[in-house]
Motif scaffolding. Structure first.
Motif, PDB file in Angstrom:
ATOM      1  N   PHE A  58       8.451 -27.497  86.637  1.00 51.53           N
ATOM      2  CA  PHE A  58       8.521 -26.590  85.500  1.00 51.53           C
ATOM      3  C   PHE A  58       7.537 -26.992  84.406  1.00 51.53           C
ATOM      4  O   PHE A  58       6.788 -26.153  83.886  1.00 51.53           O
ATOM      5  N   PRO A 112       4.643 -28.929  84.288  1.00 51.36           N
ATOM      6  CA  PRO A 112       3.192 -28.716  84.433  1.00 51.36           C
ATOM      7  C   PRO A 112       2.795 -27.242  84.352  1.00 51.36           C
ATOM      8  O   PRO A 112       1.766 -26.911  83.765  1.00 51.36           O
ATOM      9  N   ILE A 113       3.611 -26.359  84.929  1.00 46.11           N
ATOM     10  CA  ILE A 113       3.266 -24.934  84.906  1.00 46.11           C
ATOM     11  C   ILE A 113       3.381 -24.392  83.481  1.00 46.11           C
ATOM     12  O   ILE A 113       2.491 -23.701  82.985  1.00 46.11           O
ATOM     13  N   LEU A 143       0.525 -25.582  81.288  1.00 46.90           N
ATOM     14  CA  LEU A 143      -0.709 -24.803  81.457  1.00 46.90           C
ATOM     15  C   LEU A 143      -0.676 -23.561  80.581  1.00 46.90           C
ATOM     16  O   LEU A 143      -1.646 -23.228  79.904  1.00 46.90           O
ATOM     17  N   GLN A 187      -9.840 -17.012  93.360  1.00 50.87           N
ATOM     18  CA  GLN A 187      -9.532 -18.370  93.828  1.00 50.87           C
ATOM     19  C   GLN A 187     -10.802 -19.199  94.012  1.00 50.87           C
ATOM     20  O   GLN A 187     -10.812 -20.397  93.744  1.00 50.87           O
ATOM     21  N   LEU A 225     -12.009 -20.094  90.607  1.00 50.16           N
ATOM     22  CA  LEU A 225     -11.074 -21.055  90.045  1.00 50.16           C
ATOM     23  C   LEU A 225     -11.360 -22.452  90.584  1.00 50.16           C
ATOM     24  O   LEU A 225     -11.344 -23.439  89.841  1.00 50.16           O
ATOM     25  N   ARG A 226     -11.665 -22.505  91.872  1.00 49.18           N
ATOM     26  CA  ARG A 226     -11.986 -23.785  92.487  1.00 49.18           C
ATOM     27  C   ARG A 226     -13.210 -24.398  91.826  1.00 49.18           C
ATOM     28  O   ARG A 226     -13.283 -25.594  91.582  1.00 49.18           O
ATOM     29  N   VAL A 253     -11.894 -25.637  88.405  1.00 48.58           N
ATOM     30  CA  VAL A 253     -10.826 -26.631  88.397  1.00 48.58           C
ATOM     31  C   VAL A 253     -11.182 -27.855  89.229  1.00 48.58           C
ATOM     32  O   VAL A 253     -11.025 -28.980  88.789  1.00 48.58           O
ATOM     33  N   VAL A 254     -11.681 -27.603  90.455  1.00 52.73           N
ATOM     34  CA  VAL A 254     -11.922 -28.720  91.355  1.00 52.73           C
ATOM     35  C   VAL A 254     -13.316 -29.295  91.133  1.00 52.73           C
ATOM     36  O   VAL A 254     -13.499 -30.500  91.098  1.00 52.73           O
ATOM     37  N   SER A 270     -10.462 -27.611  78.930  1.00 54.28           N
ATOM     38  CA  SER A 270      -9.196 -27.632  79.661  1.00 54.28           C
ATOM     39  C   SER A 270      -8.344 -26.405  79.322  1.00 54.28           C
ATOM     40  O   SER A 270      -7.599 -25.909  80.172  1.00 54.28           O
ATOM     41  N   LYS A 287      -9.809 -23.527  81.294  1.00 56.36           N
ATOM     42  CA  LYS A 287      -9.386 -23.706  82.676  1.00 56.36           C
ATOM     43  C   LYS A 287      -7.943 -23.236  82.830  1.00 56.36           C
ATOM     44  O   LYS A 287      -7.616 -22.486  83.751  1.00 56.36           O
ATOM     45  N   ILE A 303      -6.306 -20.323  85.237  1.00 57.62           N
ATOM     46  CA  ILE A 303      -5.206 -20.548  86.183  1.00 57.62           C
ATOM     47  C   ILE A 303      -4.055 -19.599  85.883  1.00 57.62           C
ATOM     48  O   ILE A 303      -3.469 -19.000  86.791  1.00 57.62           O
ATOM     49  N   ALA A 338      -4.646 -16.348  87.201  1.00 60.96           N
ATOM     50  CA  ALA A 338      -4.506 -16.334  88.655  1.00 60.96           C
ATOM     51  C   ALA A 338      -3.051 -16.359  89.106  1.00 60.96           C
ATOM     52  O   ALA A 338      -2.755 -15.990  90.246  1.00 60.96           O
ATOM     53  N   ILE A 339      -2.129 -16.807  88.250  1.00 63.82           N
ATOM     54  CA  ILE A 339      -0.727 -16.817  88.704  1.00 63.82           C
ATOM     55  C   ILE A 339       0.115 -15.706  88.074  1.00 63.82           C
ATOM     56  O   ILE A 339       1.266 -15.523  88.454  1.00 63.82           O
TER      57      ILE A 339
END
Lengths: 300, 293
Positions: free
Chosen positions: B25, B27-28, B31, B224, B227-228, B231-232, B257, B260, B264, B267-268
């Motif tokens: 819960f 971390p989400i 964000l 995605q 996003l990669r 993020v990555v 951040s 970013k 994210i 995206a969700i």
């Protein structure tokens, strides 16, 4: 005579076959065609002219390539770790959740814990990078508070596989517990009451009543997971890997992608892929029949 | 139910469950809080906080006004919506036909099971997409994995439950297969359709590996993949834009951040909107918790 009546039945159902036609076309184009194309593993790829048949040359090459043996080992190790370490977690989770039969707490836990299952590995990687960050991550705050130096788990060869295991467990624990929780919820309360009246302890109730009810889903899921050990988690590895740890978590899928689509060694990559697919088919088939025999429930 | 008193073990179990749940819960929510925080105060936000520091939509504005992100968002939406519709339609059609008593059902089923367990090679899949001239076309991702055999089998199990009498009655009334399919099968299969559709949609929306291979140009990229990159690969120039970075203007000074995090969250969001439906239909039995008597 018999063939004739068959033809007549086919003709009578012509609309049905017509409906099935686009679906079959899809399967043939997107599945059969590429599967047949995998015969490339036995050929030398030529841009101009026909490919040349070379028999098992690429398979011999494959098994004398140390990197391939390394990725094969990584695949099996990571899968085995996931299989044995993650498998009991959803069961324990469901057992614990089963203690809270009603009420808001259980619902809240369920609503939140099913969520990570639906997040893409890109998003999960984003969350975990923050979580494990040496400077600001929660884990390292804790480590520093206990008086130890901060760790960068993502670039450490010793810990990276555990990061894969932990993040996979984090993602799947809630969702995978559903089947066990459903089994626990299906146990008749009268069984509990009888055990309670007989003076059974909670431990007794769990081991003698609850666990036997979970036996069939446990066996089925474990066996079926064995069928997928050649898939160690391509999406996950692609997002968690970096140069310092790649040799520890490079798996067959990432290797095939790199050698085939990045370096363009089509035949060699196809040989590796075919090896993986065939082992996969054998594993899935044998585990399916094994599960069916043991629990009368198979993979499909 | 049985034993209502609070015991030590129950407290411990509650503690373990709470810790696990919080690890998901917090971390989400963090964000979301980071994305919504005021840019001047966001550096104060700790990793365990779930409430934004101040409030501002500037991060979302910057991210969404980035033409790359808005294009990728539209592409992802198109692939997910078109792909899910086609998937549901053809999965149900195939399931309908395969649950009729037709000649050749057994070989067809064996064929499908082989399809299900034999994974085609990635090199060959790439070549098929190339031969179909679908490379760098959104349709490659719409059609890719259009029918999942496993879902097809689930659908067949469901359609087998539809009483034969219903179909016979419609036949007597002169309904053809198409009418029967649209008027009887589709409405009856509402719930499994929704469940399967949701799985298809989540898979389409989350797919990034195949998208990154099949869709090579920046115009056709999906969320995605982008996003990669943020993020990555931690590529800030793509997110902020080189022009703004060089000028070092207000946008460049925004916290990376937070940008970013905003991406994210975008995206969700579709998933967060679908989530209540998922819970209601897929997990209703387990969620309600009522004991079947």
């Amino acid at each position: 005579m018999k063939a004739d009546s068959k033809l007549r039945r086919i003709w009578a159902d012509k609309v049905l076959y017509l409906l099935l036609l686009p679906c079959m076309a899809y399967f043939i184009i997107f599945h059969v065609w590429p599967i047949i194309g995998m015969k490339l593993a036995f050929y030398d790829f030529r841009i101009i002219g026909d490919n040349v048949f070379v028999g098992l040359k690429y398979f011999r090459e494959l098994f004398s390539t140390p990197i391939f043996l390394n990725v094969l080992g990584n695949t099996l190790i990571i899968s085995a770790m996931k299989l044995f370490i993650i498998f009991p977690i959803p069961i324990l989770f469901a057992l614990m959740l089963g203690e809270f039969r009603n009420g808001r707490f259980r619902k809240a836990v369920q609503v939140v814990s099913y969520m990570p299952h639906f997040l893409s590995w890109v998003v999960i990687a984003g969350i975990w990078f923050e979580f494990l960050s040496p400077s600001t991550g929660a884990i390292n705050e804790l480590i520093k508070a206990l008086g130890f130096p901060a760790q960068d788990f993502l670039t450490n060869k010793e810990s990276i596989r555990w990061v894969l295991i932990a993040s996979e467990a984090w993602r799947s624990v809630g969702w995978d517990s559903i089947i066990y929780l459903a089994a626990i919820m299906g146990i008749s309360p009268s069984l509990y009451e009888a055990a309670y009246v007989d003076g059974g302890s909670r431990w007794h109730i769990v081991t003698r009543i609850v666990l036997p009810h979970l036996f069939i889903p446990m066996v089925t899921i474990f066996i079926l997971n064995v069928g997928f050990i050649m898939n160690a988690g391509l999406d996950q590895v692609l997002n968690f890997t970096n140069d310092s740890v790649n040799s520890k978590i490079d798996i067959i899928d990432t290797y095939v992608y790199r050698v085939g689509l990045v370096n363009g060694q089509y035949s060699f990559a196809t040989a590796a892929n075919l090896f993986k697919s065939v082992i996969g088919v054998i594993l899935v088939l044998s585990t399916h029949f094994m599960a069916k025999k043991l629990t009368s429930k198979g993979a499909w | 139910m049985f034993r209502r008193k609070v015991t030590l073990s129950k407290v411990m179990i509650g503690f373990i469950l709470s810790a696990l749940t919080l690890s998901m819960f917090v971390p989400i929510m963090n964000l979301i809080a980071r994305a919504l925080s005021n840019p001047d105060k966001v550096h104060l936000l700790h990793g365990y906080e779930i409430w934004p520091r101040g409030f501002s939509l500037i991060h979302f504005q910057v991210v969404l006004s980035n033409s790359l992100v808005s294009k990728a968002l539209l592409n992802s939406l198109f692939i997910t919506v078109a792909g899910t519709c086609l998937s549901i339609f053809f999965t149900t059609i195939a399931a309908y036909v395969l649950t009729r008593k037709i000649v050749g059902k057994t070989p067809l089923m064996i064929f499908l099971i082989i399809i299900m367990i034999f994974e085609p090679g990635i090199v060959q899949e790439y070549m098929v997409i190339k031969d179909l001239h679908l490379l760098d076309s959104l349709w490659s991702m719409v059609l890719y994995r259009m029918i999942n055999v496993y879902y097809l089998i689930i659908m067949m199990r469901f359609l087998e439950e539809i009483p034969v009498s219903l179909i016979e009655a419609a036949k007597i009334d002169g309904a053809g297969h198409m009418t029967m399919f649209m008027k009887i099968v589709m409405p009856l299969a509402r719930i499994p359709l929704l469940t399967i559709g949701m799985f298809y949609a989540v898979a389409k929306w989350n797919e990034f590996f195949k998208s990154s291979i099949f869709l090579s140009s920046r115009d056709n990229t999906v969320l995605q993949v982008l996003l990669r990159q943020f993020v990555v690969e931690r590529d800030s120039s793509a997110l902020i834009g080189t022009a703004d970075l060089l000028k070092n203007n207000n946008i460049a000074q925004l916290d990376f951040s937070s940008l970013k995090a905003a991406t994210i969250v975008i995206a969700i969001i579709p998933f967060l909107m679908l989530y209540p439906i998922i819970l209601k239909h897929y997990t209703s039995g387990v969620m309600e918790g009522g004991v079947k008597e």
